[in-house]
Design an enzyme around this catalytic site. Structure first.
Site, PDB file in Angstrom:
ATOM      1  N   LYS A   1     -33.299 -52.073 -26.139  1.00 46.11           N
ATOM      2  CA  LYS A   1     -33.538 -50.893 -25.308  1.00 46.11           C
ATOM      3  C   LYS A   1     -34.418 -51.210 -24.118  1.00 46.11           C
ATOM      4  O   LYS A   1     -34.197 -50.728 -23.020  1.00 46.11           O
ATOM      5  CB  LYS A   1     -34.301 -49.864 -26.129  1.00 46.11           C
ATOM      6  CG  LYS A   1     -33.503 -49.167 -27.165  1.00 46.11           C
ATOM      7  CD  LYS A   1     -34.461 -48.328 -27.973  1.00 46.11           C
ATOM      8  CE  LYS A   1     -33.731 -47.509 -28.997  1.00 46.11           C
ATOM      9  NZ  LYS A   1     -34.674 -46.770 -29.831  1.00 46.11           N
TER      10      LYS A   1
ATOM     11  N   ARG B   1     -28.559 -57.447 -37.934  1.00 45.42           N
ATOM     12  CA  ARG B   1     -28.328 -56.806 -36.639  1.00 45.42           C
ATOM     13  C   ARG B   1     -27.113 -57.407 -35.957  1.00 45.42           C
ATOM     14  O   ARG B   1     -26.777 -58.568 -36.172  1.00 45.42           O
ATOM     15  CB  ARG B   1     -29.548 -56.988 -35.727  1.00 45.42           C
ATOM     16  CG  ARG B   1     -30.677 -56.043 -36.016  1.00 45.42           C
ATOM     17  CD  ARG B   1     -31.881 -56.390 -35.163  1.00 45.42           C
ATOM     18  NE  ARG B   1     -31.919 -55.650 -33.925  1.00 45.42           N
ATOM     19  CZ  ARG B   1     -32.478 -54.455 -33.789  1.00 45.42           C
ATOM     20  NH1 ARG B   1     -33.017 -53.853 -34.837  1.00 45.42           N
ATOM     21  NH2 ARG B   1     -32.501 -53.844 -32.631  1.00 45.42           N
TER      22      ARG B   1
ATOM     23  N   GLU C   1     -34.692 -43.560 -32.558  1.00 44.28           N
ATOM     24  CA  GLU C   1     -35.858 -43.095 -31.821  1.00 44.28           C
ATOM     25  C   GLU C   1     -35.325 -42.557 -30.495  1.00 44.28           C
ATOM     26  O   GLU C   1     -34.613 -43.279 -29.787  1.00 44.28           O
ATOM     27  CB  GLU C   1     -36.751 -44.303 -31.541  1.00 44.28           C
ATOM     28  CG  GLU C   1     -38.169 -44.120 -31.958  1.00 44.28           C
ATOM     29  CD  GLU C   1     -38.999 -45.330 -31.573  1.00 44.28           C
ATOM     30  OE1 GLU C   1     -39.934 -45.162 -30.802  1.00 44.28           O
ATOM     31  OE2 GLU C   1     -38.694 -46.437 -32.068  1.00 44.28           O
TER      32      GLU C   1
HETATM   33  P1  ATP Z   1     -33.992 -51.855 -30.001  1.00 47.04           P
HETATM   34  O1  ATP Z   1     -34.504 -52.922 -30.892  1.00 47.04           O
HETATM   35  O2  ATP Z   1     -32.675 -52.145 -29.360  1.00 47.04           O
HETATM   36  O3  ATP Z   1     -34.992 -51.401 -29.001  1.00 47.04           O
HETATM   37  P2  ATP Z   1     -34.412 -50.005 -32.170  1.00 47.04           P
HETATM   38  O4  ATP Z   1     -34.068 -50.700 -33.404  1.00 47.04           O
HETATM   39  O5  ATP Z   1     -35.837 -49.850 -31.857  1.00 47.04           O
HETATM   40  O6  ATP Z   1     -33.619 -50.634 -30.948  1.00 47.04           O
HETATM   41  P3  ATP Z   1     -33.843 -47.355 -33.076  1.00 47.04           P
HETATM   42  O7  ATP Z   1     -33.681 -46.136 -32.252  1.00 47.04           O
HETATM   43  O8  ATP Z   1     -35.020 -47.474 -33.946  1.00 47.04           O
HETATM   44  O9  ATP Z   1     -33.743 -48.587 -32.091  1.00 47.04           O
HETATM   45  O10 ATP Z   1     -32.506 -47.629 -33.880  1.00 47.04           O
HETATM   46  C1  ATP Z   1     -31.917 -46.743 -34.782  1.00 47.04           C
HETATM   47  C2  ATP Z   1     -31.223 -47.521 -35.856  1.00 47.04           C
HETATM   48  O11 ATP Z   1     -30.275 -48.416 -35.295  1.00 47.04           O
HETATM   49  C3  ATP Z   1     -32.204 -48.344 -36.644  1.00 47.04           C
HETATM   50  O12 ATP Z   1     -31.930 -48.141 -38.011  1.00 47.04           O
HETATM   51  C4  ATP Z   1     -31.918 -49.745 -36.240  1.00 47.04           C
HETATM   52  O13 ATP Z   1     -32.119 -50.612 -37.312  1.00 47.04           O
HETATM   53  C5  ATP Z   1     -30.452 -49.705 -35.848  1.00 47.04           C
HETATM   54  N1  ATP Z   1     -30.136 -50.732 -34.863  1.00 47.04           N
HETATM   55  C6  ATP Z   1     -30.653 -50.868 -33.614  1.00 47.04           C
HETATM   56  N2  ATP Z   1     -30.143 -51.946 -33.007  1.00 47.04           N
HETATM   57  C7  ATP Z   1     -29.276 -52.525 -33.876  1.00 47.04           C
HETATM   58  C8  ATP Z   1     -28.417 -53.690 -33.834  1.00 47.04           C
HETATM   59  N3  ATP Z   1     -28.363 -54.480 -32.765  1.00 47.04           N
HETATM   60  N4  ATP Z   1     -27.658 -53.958 -34.923  1.00 47.04           N
HETATM   61  C9  ATP Z   1     -27.702 -53.159 -35.993  1.00 47.04           C
HETATM   62  N5  ATP Z   1     -28.473 -52.070 -36.100  1.00 47.04           N
HETATM   63  C10 ATP Z   1     -29.259 -51.748 -35.064  1.00 47.04           C
HETATM   64 MG    MG Z   2     -36.715 -48.961 -33.986  1.00 48.05          MG
END
Ligand code: ATP
Ligand code: MG
Length: 546
Positions: A266, A256, A31
């Protein structure tokens, strides 16, 4: 790069062998609402490396279906992060470019009697939804006719209603034990300018509806995502199975990645930046990819670190020391090892000729002669590390300088300390030493052993340097998003002024060094010719590795 196997690789291999799929196409779907962090690196490395190992490819898809929090600044930053990690997406696409096709699928669901326009407010929606103990209640709008739904949905699209006044919901099962299946909202009204589509739309599809469709339109074979989407998989499959799509992708979840002393969400990273608790997203203490880059981490170290953590169906928190380990591994043989004095103490060699400077040869990296050699100046005036001198009579374990003791100056001569000069406050300001010309490095001198070896920088040719030394930003090992502000480390960034060898005046941002006995450093963006600036990426594993 390490070949690692994991459960997703096994699934892909089996599906290829059984002709369930004939190629592998994955996607990384960030995102664009923040900078990427090291947790995202797990998703990136997983998607790209898995596809690569089957000669497949990976799309970069900006998941921009929620227009409220997104920005092109983040789009550009994410593209750069991927480039830096060395990954080339097959295509760069935006979820929003499928808005037309997604809208068509919503119409299809309405026509099949599988979606309806609902007038419940957000609070009512939550109330009607029930909880894990209580089944939900059907919406009073659930049985609207197909014609009425088509008309209302079109009016929603044409801007007749205010934000939140109506939603489009999938008609699934209000009694499902999985809350995501209780007639989830698939479209909502948001009157806002979207960074890609401008004012074209005022209705936006929800992630759970848009994402499987986007995966299908693009021909993604395996849609890999983190564990929190496991409960959404039945809805993912429902969308795929009811929208008459040609291609059926498969969602697979993985755990994760977390790192000790680090908050990886984030939202909290944004808070650190907004509240000026750090200097920006690329603050070297941040777990963002831009922060790690500025700190001196290499793409290779990050990839090897991610691969070493393996991939499983559980969320895991890995010790930060592991990441440091892979940086050392990456740079050990590659980085030159000049001498830098971080906490200087002046040394005068009383029996050395005034005004003379001699140049002594030294290997750039004593473990890797292939990196060549350079010349190190030596004269009457030198700097050594303050910590390498001990005034009180040291015990036999002290392997550095003290009064009446003799040490080897690395790549130069043995020196012996004869006099300690102090200022009026009793602080040591200078050491008076003598050197022995017979002990010149490389001369084969063996008549006596020095009390250890220390490093130095010649004072008249030395370049002024600033050293940024870091500790964890958060003192809590298990960094807690709620209490992190009480646990901020006041010593997370300490600046020191010292000296480096003259040739480092031409150092460029992101150049990497192992400063002898001081650790791995990377030149900071703020570095300039007359004052070079280095960020300590990691210390050396053992404090004295000579
Ligand atoms: P956050 O939870 O940190 O705000 P998010 O998951 O909302 O992050 P996205 O931009 O949706 O952030 O993430 C893009 C991809 O990265 C998604 O497929 C998400 O599952 C993966 N991702 C984000 N954080 C992690 C993590 N700590 N470990 C593994 N994969 C991750
Ligand atoms: Mg997300």
């Amino acid at each position: 790069m390490n070949e690692t196997s994991n459960f997703i690789k096994t699934i892909m291999k089996n599906e290829l062998e059984q002709n369930i799929v004939d190629h592998i196409l994955t996607r990384f779907p960030p995102e664009p609402n923040a900078y990427l962090h090291i947790g995202h690196a797990r998703a990136i490395v997983t998607n790209f490396e898995l596809a690569k190992s089957f000669n497949g490819a990976t799309n970069l898809r900006f998941d921009d279906t929620n227009p409220v929090k997104e920005d092109t600044e983040f789009v550009d930053a994410i593209i750069k992060d991927l480039e830096w990690l060395g990954y080339n997406p097959r295509i760069i696409v935006y979820g929003s470019s499928y808005f037309d096709a997604t809208y068509e699928k919503a119409i299809l669901l309405i026509k099949k009697g599988l979606a309806y326009v609902c007038d419940l407010s957000q609070e009512e929606l939550a109330r009607y939804r029930g909880d894990t103990q209580t089944p939900g209640t059907n919406s009073p709008y659930r049985n609207r006719s197909i014609e009425e739904n088509l008309k209302l949905f079109e009016e929603m699209k044409n801007g007749k209603y205010q934000n939140g006044e109506k939603t489009l919901r999938a008609k699934i099962d209000m009694a499902s034990p999985n809350l995501n299946m209780r007639d989830p909202v698939i479209y909502r009204i948001i009157h806002i300018n979207h960074h890609q589509t401008g004012n074209k739309w005022c209705i936006y599809p929800m992630y759970d509806f848009a994402h499987p469709l986007q995966d299908s339109f693009e021909g993604i074979t395996h849609s890999l995502c983190s564990l929190e989407y496991e409960d959404h998989r039945p809805l993912y499959d429902w969308v795929i199975n009811n929208c008459d799509v040609e291609h059926k992708p498969r969602q697979i979840e993985f755990g994760r990645l977390g790192i000790t002393n680090t908050i990886m969400s984030k939202r909290y990273l944004k808070q650190l930046v907004d509240e000026k608790l750090v200097t920006g997203y690329d603050d070297p203490r941040m777990p963002t990819l831009v922060g790690l880059k500025r700190r001196g981490f290499t793409p290779n170290a990050i990839k090897e670190f991610i691969l070493s953590t393996g991939l499983s169906k559980i969320n895991s928190t890995i010790d930060y020391a592991m990441l440091e380990h892979f940086l050392r591994e990456d740079l050990k043989m590659k980085a030159p090892r000049p001498m830098a004095v971080i906490n200087p103490l002046k040394v005068v060699i009383t029996n050395y000729e005034e005004g003379k400077v001699e140049y002594l040869p030294a290997l750039n990296n004593m473990e890797n002669p292939e990196l060549g050699e350079h010349l190190i100046p030596f004269s009457k005036y030198l700097y050594i590390e303050r910590e390498d001198f001990l005034e009180e009579k040291p015990n036999k374990h002290w392997k550095r300088l003290s009064k009446d003791l003799e040490v080897r100056l690395m790549n130069a001569y043995f020196i012996k300390c004869n006099e300690v000069i102090k200022d009026e406050n009793g602080e040591i300001v200078e050491l008076h030493c003598t050197y022995d010309p017979l002990t010149k490095s490389g001369s084969g001198f063996k008549d006596r052993k020095p009390n250890g070896t220390i490093h130095f920088v010649e004072a008249t040719t030395a370049v002024n340097a600033e050293f940024n030394l870091f500790e964890p930003l958060i003192l809590d090992e298990v960094a807690n998003a709620k209490t992190f502000k009480e646990n901020l480390n006041p010593n997370s960034w300490v600046k020191k002024n010292g000296f480096v060898e003259p040739y480092l005046k031409d150092t460029k941002p992101l150049d990497k060094y192992q400063f002898v006995r001081n650790g791995y450093f990377s030149t900071d963006y703020s570095s300039k010719g007359d004052k070079v600036v280095f960020n300590r990426t990691v210390g050396l594993k053992s404090s004295f590795t000579i």
